[in-house]
Design a protein around this motif. Structure first.
Motif, mmCIF file in Angstrom:
data_model
loop_
_atom_site.group_PDB
_atom_site.id
_atom_site.type_symbol
_atom_site.label_atom_id
_atom_site.label_comp_id
_atom_site.label_asym_id
_atom_site.label_seq_id
_atom_site.Cartn_x
_atom_site.Cartn_y
_atom_site.Cartn_z
ATOM 1 N N PHE A 1 7.327 17.738 4.353
ATOM 2 C CA PHE A 1 6.573 16.578 4.811
ATOM 3 C C PHE A 1 6.546 16.539 6.334
ATOM 4 O O PHE A 1 7.596 16.618 6.985
ATOM 5 N N LYS A 2 5.347 16.392 6.895
ATOM 6 C CA LYS A 2 5.176 16.307 8.343
ATOM 7 C C LYS A 2 4.267 15.128 8.679
ATOM 8 O O LYS A 2 3.375 14.784 7.914
ATOM 9 N N CYS A 3 4.506 14.540 9.839
ATOM 10 C CA CYS A 3 3.673 13.421 10.306
ATOM 11 C C CYS A 3 3.201 13.710 11.718
ATOM 12 O O CYS A 3 4.020 13.974 12.608
ATOM 13 N N LEU A 4 1.886 13.681 11.933
ATOM 14 C CA LEU A 4 1.313 13.948 13.247
ATOM 15 C C LEU A 4 0.791 12.671 13.881
ATOM 16 O O LEU A 4 0.067 11.902 13.244
ATOM 17 N N ASP A 5 1.181 12.451 15.133
ATOM 18 C CA ASP A 5 0.614 11.368 15.921
ATOM 19 C C ASP A 5 0.616 11.808 17.375
ATOM 20 O O ASP A 5 1.133 12.882 17.709
ATOM 21 N N GLU B 1 0.831 -1.206 0.000
ATOM 22 C CA GLU B 1 0.000 0.000 0.000
ATOM 23 C C GLU B 1 0.862 1.251 0.000
ATOM 24 O O GLU B 1 0.585 2.209 -0.738
ATOM 25 N N ILE B 2 1.902 1.261 0.824
ATOM 26 C CA ILE B 2 2.773 2.435 0.910
ATOM 27 C C ILE B 2 3.446 2.707 -0.429
ATOM 28 O O ILE B 2 3.523 3.860 -0.893
ATOM 29 N N GLU B 3 3.911 1.657 -1.067
ATOM 30 C CA GLU B 3 4.542 1.831 -2.379
ATOM 31 C C GLU B 3 3.556 2.409 -3.385
ATOM 32 O O GLU B 3 3.915 3.279 -4.190
ATOM 33 N N ASN B 4 2.320 1.949 -3.325
ATOM 34 C CA ASN B 4 1.324 2.448 -4.274
ATOM 35 C C ASN B 4 0.930 3.893 -3.994
ATOM 36 O O ASN B 4 0.678 4.669 -4.921
ATOM 37 N N ARG C 1 6.395 6.686 7.979
ATOM 38 C CA ARG C 1 6.812 5.726 6.947
ATOM 39 C C ARG C 1 6.173 6.017 5.598
ATOM 40 O O ARG C 1 6.821 5.902 4.562
ATOM 41 N N VAL C 2 4.900 6.423 5.596
ATOM 42 C CA VAL C 2 4.213 6.679 4.321
ATOM 43 C C VAL C 2 4.850 7.864 3.596
ATOM 44 O O VAL C 2 5.221 7.774 2.414
ATOM 45 N N LEU C 3 4.976 8.980 4.296
ATOM 46 C CA LEU C 3 5.528 10.173 3.648
ATOM 47 C C LEU C 3 7.021 10.028 3.377
ATOM 48 O O LEU C 3 7.552 10.695 2.473
ATOM 49 N N GLN C 4 7.700 9.195 4.141
ATOM 50 C CA GLN C 4 9.111 8.927 3.843
ATOM 51 C C GLN C 4 9.226 8.287 2.464
ATOM 52 O O GLN C 4 10.125 8.627 1.676
ATOM 53 N N ALA C 5 8.307 7.369 2.155
ATOM 54 C CA ALA C 5 8.301 6.731 0.835
ATOM 55 C C ALA C 5 7.937 7.740 -0.250
ATOM 56 O O ALA C 5 8.504 7.729 -1.347
ATOM 57 N N VAL C 6 6.972 8.605 0.063
ATOM 58 C CA VAL C 6 6.585 9.641 -0.907
ATOM 59 C C VAL C 6 7.759 10.576 -1.162
ATOM 60 O O VAL C 6 8.084 10.906 -2.314
ATOM 61 N N ALA C 7 8.410 11.032 -0.080
ATOM 62 C CA ALA C 7 9.529 11.955 -0.213
ATOM 63 C C ALA C 7 10.658 11.353 -1.041
ATOM 64 O O ALA C 7 11.310 12.050 -1.830
ATOM 65 N N ALA C 8 10.880 10.048 -0.857
ATOM 66 C CA ALA C 8 11.948 9.383 -1.603
ATOM 67 C C ALA C 8 11.612 9.248 -3.086
ATOM 68 O O ALA C 8 12.510 9.039 -3.910
ATOM 69 N N SER C 9 10.328 9.362 -3.419
ATOM 70 C CA SER C 9 9.907 9.168 -4.808
ATOM 71 C C SER C 9 9.879 10.464 -5.624
ATOM 72 O O SER C 9 9.709 10.410 -6.838
#
Length: 449
Positions: free
Chosen positions: A305-309, A261-264, A288-296
């Motif tokens: 890119f920011k991640c909130l939790d 899913e993350i790759e897609n 992890r999701v945005l890390q994959a996006v940023a790398a692409s």
């Protein structure tokens, strides 16, 4: 007959024979697994539902009128029991083969389970191997005839290719079959999915579906099919102490699906359209999701890119050097802790198992207030087609939703339901991008103008 014989038959069978280029075969593999459940559904319909519509009156109902508990309409029981759809001989003959094919789909999935359990994909690997060579690798006592018939079934399912050389049968893995290997570095494996879906706890749950559908009397508990079949809920069954192997199968498969899913998400959307903007992942744990996006994307695109939790989650994550995503502590239920962004993404954050509809709308309204007038909200969620759009190409998504039902998970939302949620939150859906992961479409939403 189905209930009493199916497990014995396939247990006997087992005993006798002691990034993107993979996604097409992934869908084929998942489809084999999911469609096998359709054969079980067909069997239980024949066994439990169709007799109710037989031509002879059911003795427990007699000739009285009954009212369905969920409707105000009165049903003429005698009429419903004596009325059946009558086919002509040619119509009946045309329907026989499709029904037999549907009812036998689980034959292939059970053969696949034996294939993986015995480690045959890893035995064959990149080679073309003879039947005798495979037999020898399995066991000195291997049942040659049973193995041949099982492999023939998998050839018909395009898991294997077959060739005959000098009167000897030779087999090699297709691209689909290659995804069942477990020892190839940097290549996904669906072996865990086969072992998870086909092992007894989940398999037996399907046999409890008729009782689950019939329901319980008012005031009685109505356990889900998994609990009915195993005497324990799936939440408690899958634990490291009692069932470590089952837990490993489940975890490995979930990990495989998540990575896919993350790759897609990273590749099925043109992220460069958000150049110069801020993208926030809500509930994204370690980014992890945005890390994959940023790398692409090209770094020159300049996306923040920011991640909130939750703060206690973020505080326990050690950020690695070179991490392209800023981790932010906050709570979506407290709007003041959510930073403003141009784009907000949420992956499987709005599942019905997490929030009711009112809470979901509240979360989306918070997102609405945190983006500008031309901002975007992207949801990575399962989207089940409405009945009017249910096509053979969408059977896998529908089958997976039925699988969730077995373990008591809430129903996945349909496209219409997602559109209704969007409108209720002040959004409109711009597009729904169907990715190569059947569990994760990208719902792209804009503010209503």
């Amino acid at each position: 007959l189905f209930k009493t014989r199916q497990r014995d038959t396939f247990n006997l069978l087992y005993t006798n024979i002691t990034h993107l280029k993979y996604h097409y075969t992934l869908r084929m593999m998942l489809t084999y697994f999911a469609f096998s459940r359709l054969s079980l559904v067909a069997a239980v319909l024949v066994n439990r539902v169709l007799p109710i519509a037989s031509f002879a009156p059911h003795p427990s109902l007699g000739r009285m009128h009954q009212q369905h508990p969920h409707t105000s309409n009165t049903i003429d029981t005698e009429l419903s029991l004596k009325t059946g759809k009558v086919l002509s001989r040619s119509e009946a003959n045309a329907a026989i083969t499709p029904l037999l094919e549907l009812s036998s789909m689980h034959f292939t999935s059970q053969a696949l389970h034996s294939f993986v359990t015995l480690g045959i994909p890893d035995i064959i690997g990149s080679n073309q191997m003879s039947l005798d060579e495979i037999c020898f690798q399995i066991s000195s006592k291997a049942n040659r005839d049973a193995l041949l018939r099982t492999l023939k079934l998998l050839v018909s399912a395009e898991i294997l290719c077959h060739d005959e050389l000098e009167g000897e049968d030779y087999f090699e893995l297709t691209n689909t079959g290659a995804l069942l290997q477990t020892k190839v570095t940097d290549q996904p494996s669906l072996a865990s999915g086969v072992l998870h879906w086909m092992e007894k706890p989940l398999w037996n749950a399907w046999l409890s579906l008729p009782d689950y559908i019939q329901g319980s009397t008012e005031g009685e508990e109505s356990p889900d099919p998994f609990e009915r079949a195993n005497g324990i809920s799936s939440d408690y069954y899958y634990n490291a102490e009692d069932n470590p192997e089952s837990l490993k199968f489940a975890n490995d498969f979930v990990r495989f699906v998540s990575e896919s899913e993350i790759e897609n998400i990273a590749t099925c959307l043109d992220w460069s359209q958000f150049a110069g903007k801020t993208v926030l992942d809500i509930g994204g744990y370690n980014g992890r999701v945005l890390q994959a996006v940023a790398a692409s994307v090209d770094p020159a695109v300049n996306i923040a890119f920011k991640c909130l939790d939750l703060p206690n989650i973020i505080d326990n994550i050690e950020q690695k050097s070179g991490h392209l995503v800023e981790l932010v502590g906050g709570d979506i239920l407290n709007a003041s802790t959510v930073p403003p962004s141009d784009v907000i993404i949420m992956k499987h954050f709005l599942d019905r198992c997490m929030w009711d509809e009112e809470q979901t709308i509240s979360i989306l309204k918070t997102c609405h207030g945190k983006i500008p007038y031309d901002g975007t909200v992207i949801l990575g969620e399962a989207v089940i087609p409405d009945f009017s759009n249910a096509k053979p190409s969408s059977r896998l998504e529908i089958s997976l939703d039925a699988l969730y039902m077995l373990v008591g998970r809430e129903r996945q939302r349909t496209e219409s339901e997602w559109r209704e949620l969007a409108v209720a939150s002040g959004f409109k859906i711009q597009e729904i991008v169907k990715t190569l992961s059947p569990t994760c479409s990208l719902i792209v939403m804009k503010k209503q103008q």
